[in-house]
Design a protein around this motif. Sequence first.
Motif, short mmCIF file in Angstrom:
data_model
loop_
_atom_site.label_atom_id
_atom_site.label_comp_id
_atom_site.label_asym_id
_atom_site.label_seq_id
_atom_site.Cartn_x
_atom_site.Cartn_y
_atom_site.Cartn_z
N LEU A 123 -4.40 -5.60 -1.96
CA LEU A 123 -5.61 -4.89 -1.55
C LEU A 123 -5.64 -4.68 -0.04
O LEU A 123 -6.03 -3.61 0.44
N LYS A 124 -5.21 -5.68 0.71
CA LYS A 124 -5.16 -5.56 2.17
C LYS A 124 -4.14 -4.50 2.58
O LYS A 124 -4.39 -3.70 3.50
N GLU A 125 -2.99 -4.48 1.92
CA GLU A 125 -1.97 -3.47 2.21
C GLU A 125 -2.52 -2.07 1.95
O GLU A 125 -2.28 -1.15 2.74
N MET A 126 -3.24 -1.91 0.85
CA MET A 126 -3.84 -0.61 0.53
C MET A 126 -4.85 -0.20 1.60
O MET A 126 -4.90 0.95 2.01
N GLU A 127 -5.64 -1.17 2.04
CA GLU A 127 -6.65 -0.91 3.07
C GLU A 127 -5.99 -0.46 4.37
O GLU A 127 -6.43 0.50 5.01
N LEU A 128 -4.93 -1.15 4.77
CA LEU A 128 -4.23 -0.80 6.00
C LEU A 128 -3.53 0.56 5.88
O LEU A 128 -3.50 1.34 6.84
N LYS A 129 -3.01 0.85 4.71
CA LYS A 129 -2.34 2.13 4.47
C LYS A 129 -3.34 3.27 4.57
O LYS A 129 -3.06 4.31 5.16
N ASP A 130 -4.55 3.07 4.00
CA ASP A 130 -5.59 4.08 4.07
C ASP A 130 -6.08 4.28 5.51
O ASP A 130 -6.35 5.39 5.94
#
Length: 71
Positions: free
Chosen positions: A60-67
Amino acid sequence: MTRIKSGELRGLTKDELTQKMGDFKKELFGFQAQSIAGNLEKPHRIKILKKDIAKILTILKEMELKDAKRT
């Protein structure tokens, strides 16, 4: 139940990951309550659930940073 692989989790949406994490937390709470009561049948399952929750949080954190990087 076995561990969930990161590749399987990466294919899920944020909502599905959040739902799965909630399910794992409920299950973990139940196992911890059983542990305190002294009648836990699968003590190794607590460790697996904690690791699975950590995997979900990481993804979820990776997705947040990617966004955030896209904007």
